[in-house]
Design a protein around this motif. Structure first.
Motif: not given
Length: 399
Positions: A131-140, A178-184, A148-156
């Protein structure tokens, strides 16, 4: 007090029922103890005990699972109170750095230091949650960063969480589910044929090595690092081929470095025309004359794109130079990498086979090419449908 000893797998465990008292009723809970042998340094027996199970069956299941985890070396007796900043720094240098290319590690390290450490560095890794990680993705996303950058963070973070489990710092994967946002999908910015010609004609008045860099970028679709790595020995004028084997990168701690392509298809040969050969040979003669003036001789090991002396050009200087030259030519602003997109788009628009374009670009799969340039292939499909309809209609009228 009832007891039960069970030997299953490599470990043995003991089940015991323990009497307890509550305010309202009395009863028994079950516990188990797993024998882990003796500590090699102290000689003392090693045991793990868990209590508070409501039934014998519940205790048996938990004990059995724990023995499996111990046998598989996945059991974590106690999560470590290690801070994220200390863990991720160790992960960077012990796991990531030896396993990726220097340029990849540079980006990896930058993302960790600029994004992950400021956010989670003060926390214990055992306290991280999905939940903490997903919330952070929304902040980004709200901050305006790309998917694309958030998917990069997700992979790390995915790789880091796996390391934390392997090192037995945590029991549960905080990246699980935890799922990264889909790339537009973004529109590719390119130049038209007219804009390419306008730009190149204007660049003929610039330095020779700058012109040939832009010329090759537009006519071959090579990446920046590939273009700057090409040496004269990589060009076969007789077979009309440029052989791509490496890329040139600048790493702040190492300087200029050569790297092999990320995929096997990155190593390739690109066909060139007689017109391109003429441009390259003319440029080569100019370089030879330039070097002779200072008592030097051009050799096959010299870099093609070189300001002077056959030495390579720093890739980091190209972006600023390109923006300056676009302004000079008074045409639409695009990135240097978009010259690669321009090459591919024009090739597809004039009817070249997508498989051939894919091989020319060094894509690992033709589906990458079709996906990236779907806007072009859709137009081609519409045109093909019209052509088919006209051809079939004409045939029926002739009969």
């Amino acid at each position: 007090m009832p007891t039960n000893k069970t030997n299953e797998g490599c470990e043995s465990y003991w089940l015991t029922s323990e009497k307890y008292r509550r305010k309202i009723k009395k009863g028994y809970t079950w516990s188990f103890t797993i024998e882990l042998g003796r500590d090699s340094s102290t000689g003392k027996r090693k045991q793990i005990t868990r209590r508070g199970f409501k039934s014998k069956k519940e205790a048996e299941l938990a004990a059995h699972q724990m023995t499996i985890d111990v046998d598989n070396e996945t059991f974590v007796n106690e999560e470590k109170n290690i801070l994220f900043i200390n863990f991720i720094t160790d992960h960077l240098h012990i796991i990531a750095e030896p396993s990726v290319k220097a340029s990849t590690f540079r980006g990896y390290k930058s993302a960790v230091e600029k994004r992950l450490i400021p956010k989670f560095g003060h926390m214990k890794i055992k306290d991280l949650s999905g939940k903490m990680i997903s919330t952070y993705y929304n902040e980004l996303l709200k901050e305006g960063l790309t998917e694309e950058f958030i998917q990069y963070i997700h992979a790390i973070l995915k790789n880091a969480s796996k390391t934390a489990i392997d090192w037995k710092y945590i029991k549960n994967d905080f990246m699980n589910n935890v799922k990264a946002p889909r790339r537009q999908k973004k529109n590719v910015e390119t130049w038209s044929i007219e804009e390419c010609n306008t730009f190149l004609n204007r660049m003929r008045d610039q330095k020779d090595h700058i012109f040939i860099l832009y010329y090759l970028a537009i006519y071959t679709g090579m990446r920046r690092g590939e273009l700057l790595r090409i040496k004269w020995k990589d060009i076969d004028f007789n077979k009309k081929r440029i052989f791509v084997q490496h890329s040139l990168y600048y790493i702040s701690s190492q300087g200029l470095v050569l790297q092999t392509p990320k995929t096997h298809s990155g190593k390739r040969n690109i066909s060139i025309t007689n017109e391109m050969i003429g441009e390259l040979q003319s440029y080569k003669v100019k370089k030879q004359k330039q070097l002779l003036k200072v008592g030097l001789k051009l050799i096959e090991d010299h870099f093609v794109v070189s300001a002077f002396g056959g030495e390579p050009v720093n890739p980091n200087t190209i972006h600023k130079q390109f923006l300056y030259d676009i302004k000079l030519a008074e045409i639409k602003r695009i990135r240097f990498h978009d010259l690669r997109h321009t090459h591919a788009t024009i090739m597809l628009e004039i009817g070249e086979n997508s498989k051939m374009v894919s091989e020319r670009l060094g894509h690992s799969n033709v589906s990458i090419t079709l996906d990236k340039y779907s806007h072009v292939t859709q137009n081609i499909q519409d045109s093909s449908a019209e052509n088919f309809s006209k051809a079939l209609g004409k045939k029926s009228m002739d009969q």
